[in-house]
Scaffold this active site. Structure first.
Site, mmCIF file in Angstrom:
data_model
loop_
_atom_site.group_PDB
_atom_site.id
_atom_site.type_symbol
_atom_site.label_atom_id
_atom_site.label_comp_id
_atom_site.label_asym_id
_atom_site.label_seq_id
_atom_site.Cartn_x
_atom_site.Cartn_y
_atom_site.Cartn_z
ATOM 1 N N ARG A 115 3.827 0.526 -9.687
ATOM 2 C CA ARG A 115 2.797 0.535 -8.629
ATOM 3 C C ARG A 115 1.450 0.159 -9.248
ATOM 4 N NH1 ARG A 115 5.593 2.745 -4.574
ATOM 5 N NH2 ARG A 115 7.320 4.066 -5.238
ATOM 6 N N CYS A 145 7.316 3.429 -1.099
ATOM 7 C CA CYS A 145 6.682 2.128 -0.828
ATOM 8 C C CYS A 145 6.339 1.993 0.654
ATOM 9 C CB CYS A 145 7.605 0.985 -1.240
ATOM 10 S SG CYS A 145 8.008 1.019 -2.986
#
Lengths: 73, 220
Positions: B134, B57
């Site tokens: 995601r 991330c």
């Protein structure tokens, strides 16, 4: 609130937005003059409307008397 | 044989659909409370990440920050999301700036109650029941959902593909054309196939670069 600090004073970005509203303006003009994204202007002005710092007249927005005094704090 | 009684109930989750109005929301972010309608008139990339302070991330946030100026030029705003608190987001964004020297210029939704994540189908329980996958949602200036990308927890997204997708969608809107596989700005585009026999016969006489009546390209 993103515009008002816990002690009741304005955040720096709120001061910038409110200072741009000394005379009635449309939101797009405020975004241009402050160089802030339009979504942030909309979000900030919504909060300041609720707090009585800004008023809307005919699609334009301006600082209220309370709002103008807040800038000086 | 013993009968097994199911003890788990399956939650029915709605997923947003392409070509429809993107689900409206109001959410707390690192830049104050925002509503989807605040982005009207701009393109918006709403994206989720699994959790703050995680390595993949972090690389993605740096990637999004790097393409932010290019997105701005295209009239696109960015809005991140995860099921973390605003304090966690602020701490992570400050950490990225301190350790990686990258300033995160876009707001990040603190979706602790998973309201937005649920609206957009960002949680895929097969992967994780608590983290958002995601996801990328491209929403146009009218608030229509134009594209979706879903990546698993393990795989970081490709920022160049996101830019390419924006370029392709904006080219489609501007020129009423489609874009072929691996298309990049400056390359030939696809003329939408004819709908009638008459149009098909006409198509081959229109001066396009055609392989056949249904497969014609042109330069912009």
């Amino acid at each position: 609130m993103a515009c008002i600090n816990p002690d009741g004073t304005l955040t720096p970005s709120a001061k910038v937005v409110l200072s741009a509203l000394s005379s009635p303006r449309i939101l797009e003009d405020v975004a241009k003059s402050t160089e802030l994204p339009l979504f942030r202007i909309r979000s900030s002005i919504r909060e300041m409307l609720e707090a009585g710092l800004v008023e809307q007249k005919g699609g334009k927005y301006a600082a209220t008397k309370v709002g103008r005094e807040k800038i000086k704090e | 044989m013993e009968e097994k009684i199911a003890t788990e109930t399956k939650e029915i989750v709605s997923m947003p659909r392409l070509g429809e109005q993107a689900p409206a929301f109001e959410a707390l972010t690192t830049q104050g409370t925002v509503r989807l309608e605040d982005f009207k008139g701009s393109w918006l990339i709403l994206f989720s990440h699994p959790a703050d302070f995680t390595p993949v991330c972090t690389t993605e946030f740096i990637g999004f920050a790097e393409i932010h100026p290019q997105l701005k030029k295209r009239g696109v705003e960015l809005l991140g999301l995860s099921v973390d608190s605003v304090s966690s987001h602020i701490a992570w964004v400050r950490n990225i700036e301190e350790k990686m020297e990258v300033r995160i210029p876009f707001p990040v939704i603190a979706d602790l109650d998973k309201k937005v994540a649920t609206l957009y189908g960002m949680i895929h329980p097969g992967e994780s029941k608590t983290e958002t996958s995601r996801c990328v949602f491209v929403i146009d200036p009218e608030g229509i959902l134009r594209a979706m990308i879903y990546y698993p927890l393990t795989t970081g997204r490709n920022m160049q593909e996101i830019l390419r997708l924006i370029d392709a969608l904006q080219t489609t809107d501007k020129h009423k054309v489609a874009t072929p596989a691996n298309w990049k700005p400056g390359e030939v585009v696809i003329i939408p196939p004819p709908n009638t026999q008459e149009m098909a016969e006409q198509r081959l006489k229109e001066g396009y670069e055609c392989k056949d009546w249904y497969f014609c390209k042109k330069k912009l």
